[in-house]
Design an enzyme around this catalytic site. Sequence first.
Site, PDB file in Angstrom:
ATOM      1  N   HIS A 403      30.515  -4.217 -29.446  1.00 41.92           N
ATOM      2  CA  HIS A 403      31.756  -5.735 -29.557  1.00 41.92           C
ATOM      3  C   HIS A 403      32.529  -5.488 -30.113  1.00 41.92           C
ATOM      4  O   HIS A 403      32.987  -6.452 -29.938  1.00 41.92           O
ATOM      5  CB  HIS A 403      30.051  -5.761 -30.623  1.00 41.92           C
ATOM      6  CG  HIS A 403      29.820  -7.259 -31.079  1.00 41.92           C
ATOM      7  ND1 HIS A 403      29.903  -8.026 -30.649  1.00 41.92           N
ATOM      8  CD2 HIS A 403      29.210  -7.561 -32.138  1.00 41.92           C
ATOM      9  CE1 HIS A 403      30.115  -9.176 -31.117  1.00 41.92           C
ATOM     10  NE2 HIS A 403      29.265  -9.113 -31.604  1.00 41.92           N
ATOM     11  N   ASP A 407      32.181  -9.661 -26.749  1.00 40.23           N
ATOM     12  CA  ASP A 407      31.406 -10.895 -27.380  1.00 40.23           C
ATOM     13  C   ASP A 407      29.938 -11.241 -27.446  1.00 40.23           C
ATOM     14  O   ASP A 407      29.498 -10.956 -26.149  1.00 40.23           O
ATOM     15  CB  ASP A 407      31.788 -12.095 -26.891  1.00 40.23           C
ATOM     16  CG  ASP A 407      34.109 -11.644 -28.200  1.00 40.23           C
ATOM     17  OD1 ASP A 407      34.095 -10.954 -29.197  1.00 40.23           O
ATOM     18  OD2 ASP A 407      34.378 -12.389 -27.769  1.00 40.23           O
TER      19      ASP A 407
END
Length: 432
Positions: A403, A407
């Site tokens: 992450h 995204d």
Amino acid sequence: MGEFVIKMPDVGEGVAEAELVEWYVKPGDPVREDMVLAAVMTDKATVEIPSPVDGVVLWLGAEVGDTVAVKAPLLRIEVVGEGAVEEAQTTTTEPPVKVEPANDKPVEVKTTSAPAARPFAEEKIIEPEKSVERPAAREPAERPLASPAVRLRAQEAGVDLRQVIGTGPAGRITHDDLDQFMARGAQPAAVAPAGLARKTAIEEIKVTGLRRRIAEKMRLASSRIPHITYVEEVDVTDLEDLRATMNAGRKSDQPKLTILPFLMRALVKTIGEQPGVNATFDDDAGVVTRYGAVHIGIATQTPSGLTVPVVRHAEARSIWDVAAELTRLADAARNGTAAREELSGSTITITSLGALGGIVTTPIINHPEVAIVGVNKIMTRPVWDGTQFVPRKIMNLSSSFDHRIVDGWDAAVFVQRIKALLETPALIFIEG
């Protein structure tokens, strides 16, 4: 008598050390030239170390689980004839060793570094006692001595090696021993069912070899990568119909297609649109490296544990070529013959448990990559088509992303594109 020192060999370019995962000999055991003495592991590849000389084991320089530096002394063997004591890279200045050959005429053997050792007379070899009857079975906690290749054959044949009599040095089980056991049709003795009783045994198992490498890799990935996992349902009914048609018409030299080659080709097309997921992240340097080549790692279960053989340049392979390479690498990983370079260098990974794939998984990223695609099992479910429920073959994809780099929106777009390709499989074969 003289001593021959066997050092940890250079088992691969850039490798400075290796883990000792198994000894096949102990002090006092006779050995012959080319006999396997030990197994070491580096980068998930296991390498067997043979003896270059005949002799008797005097000393072992490490325990199973120890990490040994390249060129460090591994074991010493007593030899008759020309022997050598190797110390680092230098030649020793010790006085000559007197050896008494069969003609009783003393011969001087200099202990210089790395001379070739001559096999000594047959009568000097200490053979196991042929007259001593070995037990047909070992104790449950006793680990029989056998090479990785013998262990793999036994596992595939369903043979308990504790039931096999070993005729090699120190009772080591050879391929011939296993062949004779299976030829007799021998089966483990039946065990009477145990009654209801308390069990108080405690077994401590040292984590070594591939299992330790897996543990270290998982700890690293889990502690350093903030995972986001995205799960999507995919209707693979049409894909399964196409796969069945292609398998029915395949040529004799073409492998049988599973769902993985289709997923790999879909992955290649999707990466062309989203190159950011085909990357590695060096978080120490703060650098993301994107790759034009698509090197797909395939998480593969082996008798020793999980390995990740790599299908290189999947972007340049047809679906049949992908399937053939996938089969070759999986077989090599399972029988322990995969080369070091075939087990490293992936840019993105696929993990699948086949029929055991479950409904949802949360796969851990293969560090330092930034994405992994998990395949769950295919199940037939009723799906509403607007007028009625119809049976459709449904499979979930469970995919994890780093992450820090990917995204949530980009992760969802990536998976949705793969879904569209798998649900309309003709698109996989359209170029451009």
